[in-house]
Design an enzyme around this catalytic site. Structure first.
Site, PDB file in Angstrom:
ATOM      1  N   ARG A 279       0.241 -29.172   0.725  1.00 50.87           N
ATOM      2  CA  ARG A 279       0.266 -27.800   0.209  1.00 50.87           C
ATOM      3  C   ARG A 279       0.938 -27.734  -1.162  1.00 50.87           C
ATOM      4  O   ARG A 279       0.521 -26.951  -2.030  1.00 50.87           O
ATOM      5  CB  ARG A 279       0.997 -26.910   1.217  1.00 50.87           C
TER       6      ARG A 279
ATOM      7  N   HIS B  21      -0.975 -26.046  -4.305  1.00 48.35           N
ATOM      8  CA  HIS B  21      -0.400 -24.922  -5.036  1.00 48.35           C
ATOM      9  C   HIS B  21      -0.084 -25.305  -6.486  1.00 48.35           C
ATOM     10  O   HIS B  21      -0.100 -24.445  -7.369  1.00 48.35           O
ATOM     11  CB  HIS B  21       0.866 -24.428  -4.331  1.00 48.35           C
ATOM     12  N   ASP B  22       0.198 -26.564  -6.731  1.00 51.94           N
ATOM     13  CA  ASP B  22       0.431 -27.014  -8.104  1.00 51.94           C
ATOM     14  C   ASP B  22      -0.866 -26.970  -8.903  1.00 51.94           C
ATOM     15  O   ASP B  22      -0.915 -26.414 -10.004  1.00 51.94           O
ATOM     16  CB  ASP B  22       0.994 -28.434  -8.097  1.00 51.94           C
TER      17      ASP B  22
ATOM     18  N   VAL C 101      -2.289 -23.645 -10.325  1.00 52.46           N
ATOM     19  CA  VAL C 101      -1.519 -22.923 -11.344  1.00 52.46           C
ATOM     20  C   VAL C 101      -1.220 -23.884 -12.492  1.00 52.46           C
ATOM     21  O   VAL C 101      -0.500 -24.865 -12.323  1.00 52.46           O
ATOM     22  CB  VAL C 101      -0.195 -22.369 -10.767  1.00 52.46           C
TER      23      VAL C 101
ATOM     24  N   GLY D  53      -3.021 -26.117 -13.566  1.00 54.76           N
ATOM     25  CA  GLY D  53      -3.554 -27.441 -13.304  1.00 54.76           C
ATOM     26  C   GLY D  53      -2.522 -28.322 -12.623  1.00 54.76           C
ATOM     27  O   GLY D  53      -1.398 -27.916 -12.355  1.00 54.76           O
TER      28      GLY D  53
ATOM     29  N   ASP E 282       0.004 -30.358 -12.855  1.00 53.97           N
ATOM     30  CA  ASP E 282       0.975 -30.814 -13.861  1.00 53.97           C
ATOM     31  C   ASP E 282       2.413 -30.806 -13.348  1.00 53.97           C
ATOM     32  O   ASP E 282       3.357 -30.904 -14.134  1.00 53.97           O
ATOM     33  CB  ASP E 282       0.875 -29.955 -15.125  1.00 53.97           C
TER      34      ASP E 282
ATOM     35  N   ASN F 146       5.004 -19.390  -2.507  1.00 57.90           N
ATOM     36  CA  ASN F 146       5.591 -20.730  -2.555  1.00 57.90           C
ATOM     37  C   ASN F 146       6.934 -20.841  -1.840  1.00 57.90           C
ATOM     38  O   ASN F 146       7.510 -21.937  -1.777  1.00 57.90           O
ATOM     39  CB  ASN F 146       5.765 -21.176  -4.010  1.00 57.90           C
TER      40      ASN F 146
ATOM     41  N   HIS G 172      -6.066 -27.289   6.560  1.00 59.97           N
ATOM     42  CA  HIS G 172      -5.288 -26.504   7.524  1.00 59.97           C
ATOM     43  C   HIS G 172      -5.302 -27.130   8.914  1.00 59.97           C
ATOM     44  O   HIS G 172      -4.618 -26.639   9.814  1.00 59.97           O
ATOM     45  CB  HIS G 172      -5.824 -25.076   7.584  1.00 59.97           C
ATOM     46  N   THR G 173      -6.052 -28.204   9.086  1.00 61.80           N
ATOM     47  CA  THR G 173      -6.006 -28.928  10.349  1.00 61.80           C
ATOM     48  C   THR G 173      -4.595 -29.426  10.654  1.00 61.80           C
ATOM     49  O   THR G 173      -4.276 -29.709  11.815  1.00 61.80           O
ATOM     50  CB  THR G 173      -6.994 -30.112  10.344  1.00 61.80           C
TER      51      THR G 173
ATOM     52  N   ASP H  59      -4.299 -25.152  13.589  1.00 64.90           N
ATOM     53  CA  ASP H  59      -5.285 -25.918  14.350  1.00 64.90           C
ATOM     54  C   ASP H  59      -4.719 -26.091  15.759  1.00 64.90           C
ATOM     55  O   ASP H  59      -4.102 -27.102  16.078  1.00 64.90           O
ATOM     56  CB  ASP H  59      -5.535 -27.268  13.680  1.00 64.90           C
TER      57      ASP H  59
ATOM     58  N   ASP I  95      -8.008 -33.986  11.726  1.00 62.70           N
ATOM     59  CA  ASP I  95      -9.281 -34.177  12.397  1.00 62.70           C
ATOM     60  C   ASP I  95     -10.161 -32.951  12.194  1.00 62.70           C
ATOM     61  O   ASP I  95      -9.813 -32.051  11.426  1.00 62.70           O
ATOM     62  CB  ASP I  95      -9.069 -34.467  13.890  1.00 62.70           C
TER      63      ASP I  95
END
Length: 327
Positions: free
Chosen positions: A65, A69-70, A73, A75, A77, A94, A191-192, A243, A251
């Site tokens: 995650r 999230h990086d 925003v 790119g 970096d 965040n 999100h698994t 999940d 999976d």
């Protein structure tokens, strides 16, 4: 106007030299970028990640995650790694990010082994890969060569994908980053191994769209389980697996749960209920009658694609000495 053979050759030589100069300056990412400058980079990051995930399997989702999230925003970096009173870390989406200490530990060791060479952005990219591999994903090669950004502002996180985005908005947000609808379904499939706080979906359980009724997309047999975990007016910070029954294993059961009305987030459940994305979920489950998609393989491909969003390379940005602060 006639152009002589020598003029054409001169133009071609100029183009070739320009291309070679671009490559020499490190424009773009490539596999093996640190082959001579820090050949142990991948083993160092992998060891740090494996140790952390072995101690706490939920960190796999956290590290994935962070990278997601990086990249969305400024790119990929490393801007989300920076500390500060109004940095990206302080933005509401965040606040629940986890795993920063794993990236910091890998960076600390790399600064001892090959100081000033490996960017925090590249460490994050490797850590995301190694984290999901540690819980069952198929590995892939990670192109490297990113530079670390100098700007991190909470206000820039406004366009991160949200838990209640309809499919049209999700598609638009991914398209803005050069990612197509299949990339969307594939990457959200991460999100698994994810969890979500009750505050992000409890409205679906009791008062969906002001109806005082649950979201009809939720399987009625699944509803009591969610309500028991997230009582009406209860603690919104309680974490629930996205999940069900397979929260720490990478999976395809996440997609099976979507088909069975057991999606936890509204944005997730819409992947099945919306006709635009349902065929892709069906292909991951082998239900479409078309050539099936191998989730593990496609996930690696989409991660590489996402990892090249708005790159800073060459002389752009910097190589941070620590991941929490600019030099």
């Amino acid at each position: 106007m006639k152009v002589s053979f020598f003029s054409i050759m001169a133009i071609l030589m100029c183009l070739l030299l320009a291309t070679l100069t671009t490559v020499a300056q490190g424009q773009g990412t490539r596999v093996g970028f640190y082959g001579t400058t820090c050949p142990s980079v991948e083993s160092i990051v992998r060891t740090a990640v494996q140790s952390a995930v072995r101690a706490d399997p939920t960190l796999a989702a956290g590290l994935l995650r962070i990278f997601f999230h990086d990249c969305f925003v400024h790119g990929c970096d490393g801007s989300v790694l920076l500390d500060g009173p109004s940095s990206e870390k302080t933005a509401i989406p965040n606040l629940s990010l986890r795993g920063f200490e794993v990236i910091d530990a890998a960076k600390s060791q790399l600064e001892t082994t090959c100081p000033g060479v490996v960017s925090c952005a590249d460490i994050s990219a490797l850590a995301a890969r190694d984290a999901v591999v540690a819980v069952g994903a198929t590995s892939w090669q990670v192109p490297l060569g990113r530079r670390d950004g100098l700007v991190s502002q909470a206000s820039d996180t406004a366009n991160l994908p949200a838990f209640n985005d309809p499919i049209s908005v999700q598609i638009s947000k991914f398209a803005d980053k050069g990612l197509n609808t299949q990339d969307l379904v594939t990457l959200v499939g991460g999100h698994t191994i994810g969890t979500a706080g009750c505050a992000t979906f409890s409205y679906r359980l009791y008062n969906f769209n002001g109806t005082n009724q649950p979201d009809p997309d939720i399987n009625p047999a699944f509803l009591p389980q969610l309500r028991a975990l997230c009582p009406n007016g209860g603690d919104g910070t309680v974490r629930v697996g996205l999940d069900t029954g397979s929260v720490n294993r990478f999976d395809t059961s996440y997609f099976t749960n979507l088909r069975n009305g057991r999606g936890v987030l509204e944005s997730d459940s819409k992947l099945w209920s919306d006709p635009t994305t349902r065929p892709i979920v069906q292909r991951f489950l082998g239900l479409s009658g078309l050539l099936g998609l191998r989730f593990n393989v496609e996930f690696g491909r989409s991660m590489v694609k996402m990892g090249n969003i708005e790159l800073k390379t060459g002389s752009q940005g910097e190589i941070r000495r620590v991941c929490t602060a600019t030099n």
